[in-house]
Design a protein around this motif. Structure first.
Motif, PDB file in Angstrom:
ATOM      1  N   ALA A   1     112.759  29.145  31.070  1.00  0.00           N
ATOM      2  CA  ALA A   1     111.870  30.017  30.059  1.00  0.00           C
ATOM      3  C   ALA A   1     110.525  29.984  30.782  1.00  0.00           C
ATOM      4  O   ALA A   1     109.781  31.005  30.870  1.00  0.00           O
ATOM      5  CB  ALA A   1     111.981  29.726  28.788  1.00  0.00           C
ATOM      6  N   ALA A   2     110.223  28.729  30.819  1.00  0.00           N
ATOM      7  CA  ALA A   2     108.466  28.552  31.268  1.00  0.00           C
ATOM      8  C   ALA A   2     108.193  29.241  32.515  1.00  0.00           C
ATOM      9  O   ALA A   2     107.173  29.734  32.756  1.00  0.00           O
ATOM     10  CB  ALA A   2     108.405  27.064  31.374  1.00  0.00           C
ATOM     11  N   TYR A   3     109.329  29.277  33.413  1.00  0.00           N
ATOM     12  CA  TYR A   3     108.826  29.585  34.891  1.00  0.00           C
ATOM     13  C   TYR A   3     109.646  30.981  35.194  1.00  0.00           C
ATOM     14  O   TYR A   3     109.558  31.430  36.205  1.00  0.00           O
ATOM     15  CB  TYR A   3     109.520  28.562  35.785  1.00  0.00           C
ATOM     16  N   ARG A   4     110.486  31.491  34.263  1.00  0.00           N
ATOM     17  CA  ARG A   4     111.153  33.006  34.166  1.00  0.00           C
ATOM     18  C   ARG A   4     111.898  33.065  35.357  1.00  0.00           C
ATOM     19  O   ARG A   4     111.988  33.703  36.272  1.00  0.00           O
ATOM     20  CB  ARG A   4     110.035  33.943  34.439  1.00  0.00           C
ATOM     21  N   LEU A   5     112.791  31.989  35.374  1.00  0.00           N
ATOM     22  CA  LEU A   5     113.715  31.593  36.494  1.00  0.00           C
ATOM     23  C   LEU A   5     115.460  32.081  36.209  1.00  0.00           C
ATOM     24  O   LEU A   5     115.551  31.773  34.932  1.00  0.00           O
ATOM     25  CB  LEU A   5     113.680  30.270  37.236  1.00  0.00           C
ATOM     26  N   THR A   6     116.123  32.507  36.940  1.00  0.00           N
ATOM     27  CA  THR A   6     117.343  32.433  36.730  1.00  0.00           C
ATOM     28  C   THR A   6     118.044  30.984  36.826  1.00  0.00           C
ATOM     29  O   THR A   6     117.356  30.157  37.509  1.00  0.00           O
ATOM     30  CB  THR A   6     118.160  33.423  37.618  1.00  0.00           C
ATOM     31  N   GLN A   7     119.095  30.629  36.542  1.00  0.00           N
ATOM     32  CA  GLN A   7     119.831  29.570  36.550  1.00  0.00           C
ATOM     33  C   GLN A   7     120.010  29.351  38.258  1.00  0.00           C
ATOM     34  O   GLN A   7     119.716  28.119  38.654  1.00  0.00           O
ATOM     35  CB  GLN A   7     121.138  29.606  35.977  1.00  0.00           C
TER      36      GLN A   7
ATOM     37  N   GLU B   1     106.330  18.521  33.853  1.00  0.00           N
ATOM     38  CA  GLU B   1     105.060  18.205  33.660  1.00  0.00           C
ATOM     39  C   GLU B   1     104.002  19.359  33.772  1.00  0.00           C
ATOM     40  O   GLU B   1     103.032  19.527  33.086  1.00  0.00           O
ATOM     41  CB  GLU B   1     104.616  17.164  34.876  1.00  0.00           C
ATOM     42  N   LEU B   2     104.408  20.192  34.846  1.00  0.00           N
ATOM     43  CA  LEU B   2     103.411  21.551  35.299  1.00  0.00           C
ATOM     44  C   LEU B   2     103.713  22.580  34.335  1.00  0.00           C
ATOM     45  O   LEU B   2     102.804  23.642  34.271  1.00  0.00           O
ATOM     46  CB  LEU B   2     103.663  21.761  36.569  1.00  0.00           C
ATOM     47  N   ALA B   3     104.953  22.608  33.477  1.00  0.00           N
ATOM     48  CA  ALA B   3     105.113  23.864  32.736  1.00  0.00           C
ATOM     49  C   ALA B   3     103.919  23.923  31.587  1.00  0.00           C
ATOM     50  O   ALA B   3     103.774  25.140  30.979  1.00  0.00           O
ATOM     51  CB  ALA B   3     106.365  23.769  31.974  1.00  0.00           C
ATOM     52  N   GLY B   4     103.230  23.048  31.229  1.00  0.00           N
ATOM     53  CA  GLY B   4     102.179  23.186  30.310  1.00  0.00           C
ATOM     54  C   GLY B   4     100.946  23.269  30.866  1.00  0.00           C
ATOM     55  O   GLY B   4     100.018  23.492  30.130  1.00  0.00           O
TER      56      GLY B   4
ATOM     57  N   ALA C   1     100.451  30.885  30.760  1.00  0.00           N
ATOM     58  CA  ALA C   1     100.016  32.238  30.671  1.00  0.00           C
ATOM     59  C   ALA C   1     101.077  33.248  31.483  1.00  0.00           C
ATOM     60  O   ALA C   1     100.898  34.443  31.208  1.00  0.00           O
ATOM     61  CB  ALA C   1      98.735  32.241  30.968  1.00  0.00           C
ATOM     62  N   GLY C   2     101.948  32.648  32.093  1.00  0.00           N
ATOM     63  CA  GLY C   2     102.955  33.478  32.865  1.00  0.00           C
ATOM     64  C   GLY C   2     102.341  34.096  34.153  1.00  0.00           C
ATOM     65  O   GLY C   2     102.739  35.092  34.625  1.00  0.00           O
ATOM     66  N   ASP C   3     101.150  33.661  34.818  1.00  0.00           N
ATOM     67  CA  ASP C   3     100.556  34.206  35.802  1.00  0.00           C
ATOM     68  C   ASP C   3     101.646  33.868  37.302  1.00  0.00           C
ATOM     69  O   ASP C   3     101.998  32.699  37.474  1.00  0.00           O
ATOM     70  CB  ASP C   3      99.336  33.187  36.087  1.00  0.00           C
ATOM     71  N   PRO C   4     101.937  35.135  37.598  1.00  0.00           N
ATOM     72  CA  PRO C   4     103.210  35.030  38.625  1.00  0.00           C
ATOM     73  C   PRO C   4     102.636  34.448  39.747  1.00  0.00           C
ATOM     74  O   PRO C   4     103.180  33.633  40.493  1.00  0.00           O
ATOM     75  CB  PRO C   4     103.168  36.669  38.930  1.00  0.00           C
ATOM     76  N   ALA C   5     101.408  34.356  40.241  1.00  0.00           N
ATOM     77  CA  ALA C   5     100.966  33.763  41.398  1.00  0.00           C
ATOM     78  C   ALA C   5     100.894  32.087  41.270  1.00  0.00           C
ATOM     79  O   ALA C   5     101.190  31.486  42.271  1.00  0.00           O
ATOM     80  CB  ALA C   5      99.481  34.152  41.887  1.00  0.00           C
ATOM     81  N   GLU C   6     100.388  31.733  40.002  1.00  0.00           N
ATOM     82  CA  GLU C   6     100.537  30.324  39.837  1.00  0.00           C
ATOM     83  C   GLU C   6     102.033  29.765  39.596  1.00  0.00           C
ATOM     84  O   GLU C   6     102.119  28.634  40.208  1.00  0.00           O
ATOM     85  CB  GLU C   6      99.700  30.094  38.345  1.00  0.00           C
ATOM     86  N   ILE C   7     102.852  30.609  39.193  1.00  0.00           N
ATOM     87  CA  ILE C   7     104.060  29.970  38.909  1.00  0.00           C
ATOM     88  C   ILE C   7     104.662  30.055  40.229  1.00  0.00           C
ATOM     89  O   ILE C   7     105.622  29.024  40.672  1.00  0.00           O
ATOM     90  CB  ILE C   7     104.922  31.064  38.196  1.00  0.00           C
ATOM     91  N   ALA C   8     104.705  30.916  41.189  1.00  0.00           N
ATOM     92  CA  ALA C   8     105.195  31.003  42.507  1.00  0.00           C
ATOM     93  C   ALA C   8     104.527  29.702  43.259  1.00  0.00           C
ATOM     94  O   ALA C   8     105.192  29.219  43.972  1.00  0.00           O
ATOM     95  CB  ALA C   8     104.622  32.262  43.330  1.00  0.00           C
TER      96      ALA C   8
ATOM     97  N   ALA D   1     106.662  26.744  44.709  1.00  0.00           N
ATOM     98  CA  ALA D   1     107.110  26.352  46.089  1.00  0.00           C
ATOM     99  C   ALA D   1     106.458  24.916  46.226  1.00  0.00           C
ATOM    100  O   ALA D   1     107.155  24.353  47.058  1.00  0.00           O
ATOM    101  CB  ALA D   1     105.805  27.036  46.864  1.00  0.00           C
ATOM    102  N   ASP D   2     105.520  24.351  45.671  1.00  0.00           N
ATOM    103  CA  ASP D   2     105.374  23.022  45.734  1.00  0.00           C
ATOM    104  C   ASP D   2     106.171  22.082  45.325  1.00  0.00           C
ATOM    105  O   ASP D   2     106.532  21.107  46.064  1.00  0.00           O
ATOM    106  CB  ASP D   2     103.968  22.721  45.089  1.00  0.00           C
ATOM    107  N   VAL D   3     106.934  22.526  44.289  1.00  0.00           N
ATOM    108  CA  VAL D   3     107.784  21.401  43.728  1.00  0.00           C
ATOM    109  C   VAL D   3     109.055  21.521  44.594  1.00  0.00           C
ATOM    110  O   VAL D   3     109.709  20.543  44.925  1.00  0.00           O
ATOM    111  CB  VAL D   3     108.254  21.934  42.131  1.00  0.00           C
ATOM    112  N   THR D   4     109.389  22.729  45.247  1.00  0.00           N
ATOM    113  CA  THR D   4     110.382  22.908  46.104  1.00  0.00           C
ATOM    114  C   THR D   4     110.454  22.050  47.536  1.00  0.00           C
ATOM    115  O   THR D   4     111.194  21.322  48.003  1.00  0.00           O
ATOM    116  CB  THR D   4     110.919  24.576  46.431  1.00  0.00           C
ATOM    117  N   ALA D   5     109.267  22.291  47.893  1.00  0.00           N
ATOM    118  CA  ALA D   5     108.870  21.342  49.253  1.00  0.00           C
ATOM    119  C   ALA D   5     108.702  19.989  48.690  1.00  0.00           C
ATOM    120  O   ALA D   5     108.672  19.239  49.868  1.00  0.00           O
ATOM    121  CB  ALA D   5     107.605  22.038  49.796  1.00  0.00           C
TER     122      ALA D   5
END
Length: 174
Positions: A39-45, A84-87, A93-100, A104-108
């Protein structure tokens, strides 16, 4: 809902004993934790699975209570980092650029989790000797040696070993 053992039996959360074990280990079920992240990152499973480094079926099994835990510390570290970063303001705010960017940082990331504390603070003069005296006054040498053997190779083992050989302190009987 009471179990077959009657109305006073312990209530099981949806998902049964596996979910109860998840809550015991992590404080929340994986269903709760992972749904909050989706929900926080607007992701699918499936997308969440890719970000944290698990297969989609494994994420599904965690959510449904078919699996209790994540055994890979790096994967668990990514989950914790996303929590931690969800807050952060941009994610909230749901900023798509910030979420992306966060995803990307967490994936890497290749996080490592440890139970070892960071660098010790400098000791005050006499602090170690005071600890040795205190321990030596608490237990007989045999108990201190057994305690040291339980944590081999640690600073605590060395401290307990010193206390076991200290002969300048009144010792308890036993």
């Amino acid at each position: 809902m009471p179990t077959a053992d009657g109305p006073h039996a312990r209530l099981q959360p949806p998902g049964g004993p596996t979910v109860t074990r998840q809550v015991d280990l992590y404080g929340l079920s994986w269903s709760d934790r992972l749904h909050r992240l989706m929900a926080a990152y607007r992701l699918t499973q499936a997308r969440l699975a890719a970000v944290i480094g698990l297969s989609a079926p494994m994420v599904s099994q965690l959510i449904s209570g078919q699996r209790v835990k994540i055994s890979n510390p790096a994967v668990y570290g990514r989950v914790v980092r996303l929590e931690e970063l969800a807050g952060s303001p941009g994610v909230r705010a749901g900023d798509p650029a910030e979420i992306a960017r966060v995803l990307a940082d967490v994936t890497a990331a290749t996080p490592t989790l440890t139970t070892v504390a960071g660098p010790a603070e400098p000791r005050r003069p006499g602090e170690r000797e005071q600890a040795v005296r205190h321990l030596a006054g608490l237990a007989p040498p045999t108990v201190l040696r057994l305690a040291a053997a339980a944590v081999p190779g640690t600073d605590l083992a060395a401290l307990l070993g010193e206390a076991a050989t200290a002969d300048w302190v009144a010792r308890p009987r036993g």
